[in-house]
Structure formats: structure tokens, C-alpha cells
Design an enzyme around this catalytic site. Structure first.
Site, PDB file in Angstrom:
ATOM      1  N   HIS A 225      -9.451   1.308   4.683  1.00  0.00           N
ATOM      2  CA  HIS A 225      -8.181   1.434   5.408  1.00  0.00           C
ATOM      3  C   HIS A 225      -8.391   2.335   6.621  1.00  0.00           C
ATOM      4  O   HIS A 225      -9.180   3.289   6.570  1.00  0.00           O
ATOM      5  CB  HIS A 225      -7.101   2.015   4.483  1.00  0.00           C
ATOM      6  CG  HIS A 225      -5.737   1.934   5.088  1.00  0.00           C
ATOM      7  ND1 HIS A 225      -5.284   2.861   5.996  1.00  0.00           N
ATOM      8  CD2 HIS A 225      -4.745   1.018   4.944  1.00  0.00           C
ATOM      9  CE1 HIS A 225      -4.062   2.508   6.375  1.00  0.00           C
ATOM     10  NE2 HIS A 225      -3.706   1.395   5.759  1.00  0.00           N
TER      11      HIS A 225
ATOM     12  N   GLY B 106       2.692   2.281  10.689  1.00  0.00           N
ATOM     13  CA  GLY B 106       3.632   3.383  10.528  1.00  0.00           C
ATOM     14  C   GLY B 106       4.360   3.754  11.809  1.00  0.00           C
ATOM     15  O   GLY B 106       5.025   4.782  11.878  1.00  0.00           O
TER      16      GLY B 106
ATOM     17  N   GLY C 100       3.026  -1.306   4.188  1.00  0.00           N
ATOM     18  CA  GLY C 100       3.102   0.128   3.875  1.00  0.00           C
ATOM     19  C   GLY C 100       4.527   0.532   3.570  1.00  0.00           C
ATOM     20  O   GLY C 100       5.047   0.320   2.474  1.00  0.00           O
ATOM     21  N   GLY C 101       5.209   1.095   4.578  1.00  0.00           N
ATOM     22  CA  GLY C 101       6.547   1.654   4.398  1.00  0.00           C
ATOM     23  C   GLY C 101       7.533   0.741   3.673  1.00  0.00           C
ATOM     24  O   GLY C 101       8.253   1.187   2.771  1.00  0.00           O
TER      25      GLY C 101
ATOM     26  N   GLU D  39      -5.387  -4.861  10.411  1.00  0.00           N
ATOM     27  CA  GLU D  39      -4.334  -3.868  10.613  1.00  0.00           C
ATOM     28  C   GLU D  39      -4.606  -3.107  11.910  1.00  0.00           C
ATOM     29  O   GLU D  39      -5.388  -2.147  11.927  1.00  0.00           O
ATOM     30  CB  GLU D  39      -4.324  -2.869   9.449  1.00  0.00           C
ATOM     31  CG  GLU D  39      -3.990  -3.488   8.113  1.00  0.00           C
ATOM     32  CD  GLU D  39      -3.387  -2.470   7.148  1.00  0.00           C
ATOM     33  OE1 GLU D  39      -2.304  -2.736   6.646  1.00  0.00           O
ATOM     34  OE2 GLU D  39      -3.987  -1.412   6.948  1.00  0.00           O
TER      35      GLU D  39
ATOM     36  N   SER E  11       3.520  -2.260  10.162  1.00  0.00           N
ATOM     37  CA  SER E  11       4.976  -2.345  10.348  1.00  0.00           C
ATOM     38  C   SER E  11       5.557  -3.703   9.954  1.00  0.00           C
ATOM     39  O   SER E  11       6.475  -4.190  10.604  1.00  0.00           O
ATOM     40  CB  SER E  11       5.349  -1.979  11.795  1.00  0.00           C
ATOM     41  OG  SER E  11       4.979  -0.634  12.076  1.00  0.00           O
TER      42      SER E  11
ATOM     43  N   ASN F  13       0.881  -1.174   0.000  1.00  0.00           N
ATOM     44  CA  ASN F  13       0.000   0.000   0.000  1.00  0.00           C
ATOM     45  C   ASN F  13       0.916   1.221   0.000  1.00  0.00           C
ATOM     46  O   ASN F  13       1.535   1.519   1.011  1.00  0.00           O
ATOM     47  CB  ASN F  13      -0.895  -0.024   1.245  1.00  0.00           C
ATOM     48  CG  ASN F  13      -1.704   1.262   1.396  1.00  0.00           C
ATOM     49  OD1 ASN F  13      -1.747   2.083   0.479  1.00  0.00           O
ATOM     50  ND2 ASN F  13      -2.339   1.435   2.548  1.00  0.00           N
ATOM     51  N   TRP F  14       0.964   1.878  -1.140  1.00  0.00           N
ATOM     52  CA  TRP F  14       1.892   2.992  -1.274  1.00  0.00           C
ATOM     53  C   TRP F  14       1.384   4.291  -0.648  1.00  0.00           C
ATOM     54  O   TRP F  14       2.108   5.288  -0.605  1.00  0.00           O
ATOM     55  CB  TRP F  14       2.216   3.227  -2.757  1.00  0.00           C
ATOM     56  CG  TRP F  14       3.249   2.291  -3.291  1.00  0.00           C
ATOM     57  CD1 TRP F  14       3.935   1.341  -2.578  1.00  0.00           C
ATOM     58  CD2 TRP F  14       3.741   2.226  -4.634  1.00  0.00           C
ATOM     59  NE1 TRP F  14       4.820   0.691  -3.408  1.00  0.00           N
ATOM     60  CE2 TRP F  14       4.718   1.216  -4.670  1.00  0.00           C
ATOM     61  CE3 TRP F  14       3.442   2.924  -5.818  1.00  0.00           C
ATOM     62  CZ2 TRP F  14       5.408   0.887  -5.844  1.00  0.00           C
ATOM     63  CZ3 TRP F  14       4.115   2.593  -6.984  1.00  0.00           C
ATOM     64  CH2 TRP F  14       5.095   1.589  -6.995  1.00  0.00           C
ATOM     65  N   LYS F  15       0.117   4.303  -0.230  1.00  0.00           N
ATOM     66  CA  LYS F  15      -0.460   5.525   0.364  1.00  0.00           C
ATOM     67  C   LYS F  15      -0.177   6.716  -0.573  1.00  0.00           C
ATOM     68  O   LYS F  15      -0.171   6.528  -1.789  1.00  0.00           O
ATOM     69  CB  LYS F  15       0.085   5.719   1.782  1.00  0.00           C
ATOM     70  CG  LYS F  15      -0.068   4.422   2.608  1.00  0.00           C
ATOM     71  CD  LYS F  15       0.173   4.570   4.060  1.00  0.00           C
ATOM     72  CE  LYS F  15      -0.052   3.211   4.734  1.00  0.00           C
ATOM     73  NZ  LYS F  15       0.055   3.264   6.175  1.00  0.00           N
TER      74      LYS F  15
ATOM     75  N   GLU G 291      -6.693   4.672   7.772  1.00  0.00           N
ATOM     76  CA  GLU G 291      -6.469   6.100   7.507  1.00  0.00           C
ATOM     77  C   GLU G 291      -7.706   6.725   6.875  1.00  0.00           C
ATOM     78  O   GLU G 291      -8.036   7.887   7.139  1.00  0.00           O
ATOM     79  CB  GLU G 291      -5.208   6.278   6.629  1.00  0.00           C
ATOM     80  CG  GLU G 291      -3.947   6.052   7.456  1.00  0.00           C
ATOM     81  CD  GLU G 291      -2.762   5.483   6.697  1.00  0.00           C
ATOM     82  OE1 GLU G 291      -2.720   5.567   5.460  1.00  0.00           O
ATOM     83  OE2 GLU G 291      -1.856   4.947   7.367  1.00  0.00           O
TER      84      GLU G 291
HETATM   85  P1  13P Z   1       3.185   0.302   7.592  1.00  0.00           P
HETATM   86  O1  13P Z   1       3.662  -1.007   7.014  1.00  0.00           O
HETATM   87  O2  13P Z   1       3.955   1.481   7.082  1.00  0.00           O
HETATM   88  O3  13P Z   1       3.042   0.242   9.078  1.00  0.00           O
HETATM   89  O4  13P Z   1       1.693   0.521   7.000  1.00  0.00           O
HETATM   90  C1  13P Z   1       0.770  -0.494   7.123  1.00  0.00           C
HETATM   91  C2  13P Z   1      -0.434  -0.155   6.346  1.00  0.00           C
HETATM   92  O5  13P Z   1      -1.176   0.738   6.684  1.00  0.00           O
HETATM   93  C3  13P Z   1      -0.697  -0.911   5.114  1.00  0.00           C
HETATM   94  O6  13P Z   1      -1.980  -0.666   4.621  1.00  0.00           O
END
Ligand code: 13P
Length: 252
Positions: free
Chosen positions: A96, A174, A235-236, A168, A214, A10-12, A98
Site C-alpha cells: 500500500h 483520503g 478506504g474511508g 491507487e 476516494s 481497507n480499514w487502515k 502508505e
Molecule cells: P480512501 O478511499 O479513503 O481514499 O482510501 C483509499 C485507500 O487507500 C484504500 O487502500
């Protein structure tokens, strides 16, 4: 029950079209086997066409991070499943945390978006998860149960098999704090148990449950070896071709 592992990035709100192309060109040769897992990247809607082009001829699935439930209409700033599909997208993240916490998405919206995504032939990745406050107050399972009841309302047994559910925990996103393997497995087993009451148990046994929060190359193996963890939403660590490929290559 054999469930094919599912690893998605997930590149956000990261990476332009050109950056997406460069990433995918570097990433493709790093993957040792495309058959062991289904691999997907949820990119910015603007980068979708370029990412789709760069993934052509591979098994890498490209998709979006959100969708509206209508096909088209007066919904300023939104994109529809029809548009994602027309751009070559195959997957879409729905609900998600967020989106829920920063943009006010509700379980009711999740249910409508999910139905629309399936109608458009997209593979939906539906996210659920508790906040730190929920966990500290002992409400984790209640929150998850409500998100599953509301977000999957109206879904058929057959359609449940066609989606991916991502657990999640918000406090692990994050933050560098991963849920322990035990915490993740416990929550995911709860989710599967709950689904087997909400749907037919066979469908609940077939749906893929992935963990997100994470996930990194050095903790992915332990998470992926749990019985109810069928993959990861990253994510990251999905922003670098090397670390994302490292995670994908752990499967199998
Ligand atoms: P991180 O891996 O950066 O914690 O993000 C997780 C995430 O929100 C994937 O959708």
C-alpha cells in the site's frame, strides 16, 4: 474474459475487535447478493480473530493490511503470513502507498511479501500508484512500470491469475479527489498492457485490476463500469456498513 468483481475495504488503523464485530454484524444483511462480487475487509491485525468470527458462515473474506515475508523470526513488530492464516485471515494487502511512503517499503519487499503470501495460501492485493509529483512530471507510466517489474518479480503466469492488483493514485487517497473515470481507466489499461508483456497475455487478461482512491457510493458506479476496472479498494467509505454495502450492491 470474465473477471469476478472484487470489492475490498481497507480499514487502515481504524476499528478495535469489538467495533469490527459490530460492523460485520450490521453489514452482512445489507449485502443483496454475495455471488456477484468477492467482498473482503482488511482489518487491523489485532481485530482479525474477532472479525473472522463475525464473518463465519458468510462469503465475506477477512484479511490483514501487511505481512512480513518470513514465517517467523526476530522481526519486532511484524506479523507473518502464517500468523494471518492461523487467525483465519484469507487476504492481505501488500505494498500500500502508505506502507511505501511512510514506512519505507520497496518494490523488492513487495516481491518477497507477495511470494510469501501466495505460499501461505493468502489472496494478495498488491498496490501500485503514482504520487502527484510523478503525475505532474509526466512520470506516471514509468512509475507504474517500475512498480510492476520490481513488485511482481519472480511471479509465475499462473500465480498472476491468483492475485488482485490495485491501482491507487496516491493523490486520490483520503483526499476526496477521485481520479476521473478516464484517468483511472487509462492507467489500468496501461497496467494490463504492461502485464501482457511481462507475463503471458492470457494471465494478464485474467488478473483482476481494482481502483482505489476516494471511492464513494456516488462515484463507484462510473468507475466500476470501465472495461479495465474490476472492482474497488475502499478506504474511508468502508468504515460505515451502509456506505460499504452501497458500493458492494452496485456490482452486478
Ligand atoms: P480512501 O478511499 O479513503 O481514499 O482510501 C483509499 C485507500 O487507500 C484504500 O487502500
Amino acid at each position: 474474459m470474465i473477471r469476478k468483481p472484487f470489492i475490498a475495504g481497507n480499514w487502515k488503523m481504524y476499528k478495535t475487535g469489538a467495533e469490527a464485530r459490530e460492523f460485520i454484524e450490521r453489514f452482512r444483511p445489507l449485502v443483496k447478493s454475495w455471488d456477484r462480487a468477492q467482498v473482503a475487509l482488511a482489518v487491523s491485525a489485532l481485530s482479525l480473530p474477532e472479525a473472522v468470527k463475525a464473518a463465519e458462515g458468510s462469503q465475506l473474506l477477512i484479511g490483514a493490511q501487511n505481512t512480513h515475508w518470513a514465517t517467523e523470526g526476530a522481526f519486532t513488530g511484524e506479523i507473518s503470513g502464517a500468523m494471518i492464516k492461523a487467525a483465519g485471515g484469507q487476504v492481505v494487502i501488500i505494498g500500500h502507498s502508505e506502507r511505501r511512503l511512510l514506512f519505507g517499503e520497496t518494490d523488492g519487499w513487495v516481491a518477497k511479501k507477495l511470494a510469501a503470501a501466495l505460499d501461505f495460501g493468502l489472496l494478495p492485493i498488491v498496490c501500485v500508484g503514482e504520487t502527484l509529483q510523478d503525475r505532474d512530471m509526466g512520470r506516471t507510466f514509468n512509475v507504474l512500470a517500475n512498480q510492476l517489474t520490481g513488485g511482481l518479480a519472480g511471479l509465475s503466469d499462473q500465480a498472476l491469475r491468483d492475485i488482485v492488483l490495485a491501482y491507487e493514485p496516491v493523490w486520490a487517497i483520503g483526499t476526496g479527489v477521485t481520479a476521473t473515470v478516464e484517468q483511472a481507466q487509462e492507467a489500468q489499461a496501461f497496467i494490463r498492457g504492461r502485464l501482457s508483456r511481462q507475463f503471458n497475455p492470457e494471465a494478464a487478461g485474467a488478473v483482476r485490476l481494482v481502483y482505489g482512491g476516494s471511492v464513494k457510493p456516488d462515484n463507484a458506479q462510473a468507475l466500476l463500469s470501465q472495461p479495465d476496472i474490476d472492482g474497488a479498494l475502499v478506504g474511508g467509505a468502508s468504515l460505515s456498513p451502509d456506505s460499504f454495502a452501497e458500493i458492494v450492491n452496485l456490482v452486478g
